[in-house]
Design a protein around this motif. Structure first.
Motif, PDB file in Angstrom:
ATOM      1  N   GLN A 121       6.648   4.050   0.151  1.00  0.00           N
ATOM      2  CA  GLN A 121       7.240   5.217  -0.499  1.00  0.00           C
ATOM      3  C   GLN A 121       7.460   4.819  -1.911  1.00  0.00           C
ATOM      4  O   GLN A 121       7.957   3.902  -2.192  1.00  0.00           O
ATOM      5  CB  GLN A 121       8.511   5.763  -0.027  1.00  0.00           C
ATOM      6  CG  GLN A 121       8.292   6.324   1.324  1.00  0.00           C
ATOM      7  CD  GLN A 121       8.732   5.284   2.399  1.00  0.00           C
ATOM      8  OE1 GLN A 121       8.577   3.924   2.137  1.00  0.00           O
ATOM      9  NE2 GLN A 121       8.768   5.789   3.675  1.00  0.00           N
ATOM     10  N   LYS A 122       7.122   5.814  -2.927  1.00  0.00           N
ATOM     11  CA  LYS A 122       7.365   5.558  -4.287  1.00  0.00           C
ATOM     12  C   LYS A 122       8.602   4.825  -4.710  1.00  0.00           C
ATOM     13  O   LYS A 122       8.706   4.099  -5.589  1.00  0.00           O
ATOM     14  CB  LYS A 122       7.320   6.885  -5.152  1.00  0.00           C
ATOM     15  CG  LYS A 122       6.006   6.971  -5.752  1.00  0.00           C
ATOM     16  CD  LYS A 122       5.877   8.009  -7.015  1.00  0.00           C
ATOM     17  CE  LYS A 122       4.924   7.763  -7.842  1.00  0.00           C
ATOM     18  NZ  LYS A 122       3.534   8.593  -7.188  1.00  0.00           N
ATOM     19  N   GLU A 123       9.615   5.407  -4.110  1.00  0.00           N
ATOM     20  CA  GLU A 123      11.121   4.429  -4.488  1.00  0.00           C
ATOM     21  C   GLU A 123      11.432   3.320  -4.123  1.00  0.00           C
ATOM     22  O   GLU A 123      12.172   2.823  -4.449  1.00  0.00           O
ATOM     23  CB  GLU A 123      12.367   5.793  -4.252  1.00  0.00           C
ATOM     24  CG  GLU A 123      12.361   5.999  -2.650  1.00  0.00           C
ATOM     25  CD  GLU A 123      11.457   6.878  -1.987  1.00  0.00           C
ATOM     26  OE1 GLU A 123      11.659   7.322  -0.632  1.00  0.00           O
ATOM     27  OE2 GLU A 123      10.625   7.421  -2.729  1.00  0.00           O
ATOM     28  N   LEU A 124      10.488   2.933  -2.992  1.00  0.00           N
ATOM     29  CA  LEU A 124      10.522   1.602  -2.366  1.00  0.00           C
ATOM     30  C   LEU A 124       9.473   0.673  -3.315  1.00  0.00           C
ATOM     31  O   LEU A 124       9.759  -0.503  -3.135  1.00  0.00           O
ATOM     32  CB  LEU A 124      10.234   1.478  -1.093  1.00  0.00           C
ATOM     33  CG  LEU A 124      11.249   2.463  -0.179  1.00  0.00           C
ATOM     34  CD1 LEU A 124      10.789   2.253   1.141  1.00  0.00           C
ATOM     35  CD2 LEU A 124      12.743   1.817  -0.269  1.00  0.00           C
ATOM     36  N   GLN A 125       8.720   1.148  -4.008  1.00  0.00           N
ATOM     37  CA  GLN A 125       7.773   0.226  -4.542  1.00  0.00           C
ATOM     38  C   GLN A 125       8.058  -0.722  -5.511  1.00  0.00           C
ATOM     39  O   GLN A 125       7.852  -1.649  -5.928  1.00  0.00           O
ATOM     40  CB  GLN A 125       6.594   1.063  -5.113  1.00  0.00           C
ATOM     41  CG  GLN A 125       5.492   1.653  -4.012  1.00  0.00           C
ATOM     42  CD  GLN A 125       4.422   2.637  -4.548  1.00  0.00           C
ATOM     43  OE1 GLN A 125       4.366   2.542  -5.873  1.00  0.00           O
ATOM     44  NE2 GLN A 125       3.958   3.507  -3.801  1.00  0.00           N
ATOM     45  N   GLY A 156       0.912  -1.156   0.035  1.00  0.00           N
ATOM     46  CA  GLY A 156       0.034   0.061  -0.045  1.00  0.00           C
ATOM     47  C   GLY A 156       0.827   1.127   0.058  1.00  0.00           C
ATOM     48  O   GLY A 156       2.055   1.322  -0.065  1.00  0.00           O
ATOM     49  N   LEU A 157       0.160   2.518  -0.281  1.00  0.00           N
ATOM     50  CA  LEU A 157       1.100   3.631  -0.184  1.00  0.00           C
ATOM     51  C   LEU A 157       1.783   4.058   1.195  1.00  0.00           C
ATOM     52  O   LEU A 157       1.024   3.288   2.347  1.00  0.00           O
ATOM     53  CB  LEU A 157       0.009   4.751  -0.763  1.00  0.00           C
ATOM     54  CG  LEU A 157      -0.386   4.949  -1.942  1.00  0.00           C
ATOM     55  CD1 LEU A 157      -1.285   5.952  -2.418  1.00  0.00           C
ATOM     56  CD2 LEU A 157       0.479   4.397  -2.994  1.00  0.00           C
ATOM     57  N   ASP A 158       2.511   4.724   1.385  1.00  0.00           N
ATOM     58  CA  ASP A 158       3.150   5.057   2.629  1.00  0.00           C
ATOM     59  C   ASP A 158       1.976   5.883   3.435  1.00  0.00           C
ATOM     60  O   ASP A 158       1.370   6.559   2.739  1.00  0.00           O
ATOM     61  CB  ASP A 158       4.178   6.082   2.272  1.00  0.00           C
ATOM     62  CG  ASP A 158       3.995   7.341   1.583  1.00  0.00           C
ATOM     63  OD1 ASP A 158       3.543   7.075   0.380  1.00  0.00           O
ATOM     64  OD2 ASP A 158       4.134   8.499   2.087  1.00  0.00           O
ATOM     65  N   ASN A 159       1.897   5.762   4.477  1.00  0.00           N
ATOM     66  CA  ASN A 159       1.120   6.357   5.655  1.00  0.00           C
ATOM     67  C   ASN A 159      -0.317   5.524   5.502  1.00  0.00           C
ATOM     68  O   ASN A 159      -1.364   6.127   6.036  1.00  0.00           O
ATOM     69  CB  ASN A 159       0.830   7.735   5.423  1.00  0.00           C
ATOM     70  CG  ASN A 159       0.411   8.639   6.651  1.00  0.00           C
ATOM     71  OD1 ASN A 159       0.712   8.015   7.584  1.00  0.00           O
ATOM     72  ND2 ASN A 159      -0.500   9.427   6.559  1.00  0.00           N
ATOM     73  N   PHE A 193      -3.578  -5.761   0.723  1.00  0.00           N
ATOM     74  CA  PHE A 193      -3.185  -4.323   0.211  1.00  0.00           C
ATOM     75  C   PHE A 193      -4.168  -3.270   1.051  1.00  0.00           C
ATOM     76  O   PHE A 193      -5.335  -3.275   1.303  1.00  0.00           O
ATOM     77  CB  PHE A 193      -3.644  -4.310  -1.193  1.00  0.00           C
ATOM     78  CG  PHE A 193      -3.609  -2.810  -1.891  1.00  0.00           C
ATOM     79  CD1 PHE A 193      -2.188  -2.591  -2.491  1.00  0.00           C
ATOM     80  CD2 PHE A 193      -4.300  -1.917  -2.030  1.00  0.00           C
ATOM     81  CE1 PHE A 193      -1.877  -1.544  -3.030  1.00  0.00           C
ATOM     82  CE2 PHE A 193      -4.156  -0.756  -2.390  1.00  0.00           C
ATOM     83  CZ  PHE A 193      -2.891  -0.205  -2.898  1.00  0.00           C
ATOM     84  N   ILE A 194      -3.356  -2.336   1.783  1.00  0.00           N
ATOM     85  CA  ILE A 194      -3.920  -1.483   2.528  1.00  0.00           C
ATOM     86  C   ILE A 194      -4.379  -0.169   2.018  1.00  0.00           C
ATOM     87  O   ILE A 194      -3.504   0.561   1.295  1.00  0.00           O
ATOM     88  CB  ILE A 194      -2.875  -1.302   3.877  1.00  0.00           C
ATOM     89  CG1 ILE A 194      -2.325  -2.387   4.481  1.00  0.00           C
ATOM     90  CG2 ILE A 194      -3.879  -0.638   4.979  1.00  0.00           C
ATOM     91  CD1 ILE A 194      -3.276  -3.363   5.181  1.00  0.00           C
ATOM     92  N   VAL A 195      -5.468   0.290   2.066  1.00  0.00           N
ATOM     93  CA  VAL A 195      -5.835   1.420   1.444  1.00  0.00           C
ATOM     94  C   VAL A 195      -6.276   2.511   2.552  1.00  0.00           C
ATOM     95  O   VAL A 195      -7.041   2.169   3.581  1.00  0.00           O
ATOM     96  CB  VAL A 195      -7.316   1.345   0.604  1.00  0.00           C
ATOM     97  CG1 VAL A 195      -7.648   2.550  -0.046  1.00  0.00           C
ATOM     98  CG2 VAL A 195      -7.183   0.345  -0.393  1.00  0.00           C
TER      99      VAL A 195
END
Length: 199
Positions: free
Chosen positions: A78-82, A24-27, A97-99
């Motif tokens: 984070q985008k760079e870690l995806q 999922g996205l950061d945060n 997958f966390i939203v």
């Protein structure tokens, strides 16, 4: 005779081992979710929210459930870690997958990220659980609204087991049921993605 007894012993003591990746996205609340899983299933106090820092790399958690070992890999969002997520696809048996249901400004980015995951051939057939997190907030999108947003990419899900469930990783509401849902589907998917066997 020794070989037979040795084989029988291994069969009795071996446990199925499964790997769940938390994406999922950061945060979005991935690490908070993992901490709550550990708290619920292991009976230990997890980290308090103020002690949870953004994941850089990987957090790991392990529980036992119905004679199976379940390993959780919480991957940084984070985008760079995806781009590193793909390294874990071949070994995983399930995806959580966390939203972030409150972050409406990034819901389209979240949708694109989810589409990138489920359209990857290396996880074809792997059960996917989408968790609408932060349902304890009055500003959260409801499950029905999230389903509506993500419905356009349903074709990528194919015949695999998948669902969207409401949770609050902060309060723990819905977390136990969500994990149990995913474990059951991973066990049903043994032919497609066999578990690891370890003594």
């Amino acid at each position: 005779m020794y070989t037979l007894l040795s084989g029988l012993y291994k069969y009795i003591v071996q446990k199925e081992e499964y790997y769940i990746i938390i994406l999922g996205l950061d945060n979005a609340g991935k690490t908070t979710f993992l901490e709550k899983v550990k708290s619920i299933f292991l009976g230990i106090p997890g980290l308090t929210p103020e002690k949870i820092a953004p994941t850089v790399g990987l957090n790991v958690g392990k529980i036992e459930y119905e004679n199976a070992k379940i390993n959780f890999w919480d991957l940084g969002g984070q985008k760079e870690l995806q781009k590193l997520w793909k390294e874990y696809y071949n070994e995983c048996h399930g995806i959580a997958f966390i939203v972030d249901s409150v972050d409406k400004e990034r819901i389209e980015e979240c949708k694109r990220t989810f589409e990138n995951i489920i359209s990857d051939d290396s996880i074809e057939g792997v059960p996917v659980l989408m968790l609408a997190n932060k349902q304890d907030s009055p500003n959260a999108l409801k499950v029905e609204e999230i389903k509506e947003i993500f419905t356009q990419i349903a074709m990528y899900i194919g015949a695999r087991d998948s669902t969207v469930l409401p949770i609050s990783a902060l309060t723990g509401k819905g977390v136990k049921e969500a994990v149990e849902w995913l474990i059951l589907r991973m066990k049903r998917n043994k032919e497609n993605r066999p578990p690891v066997y370890k003594s």
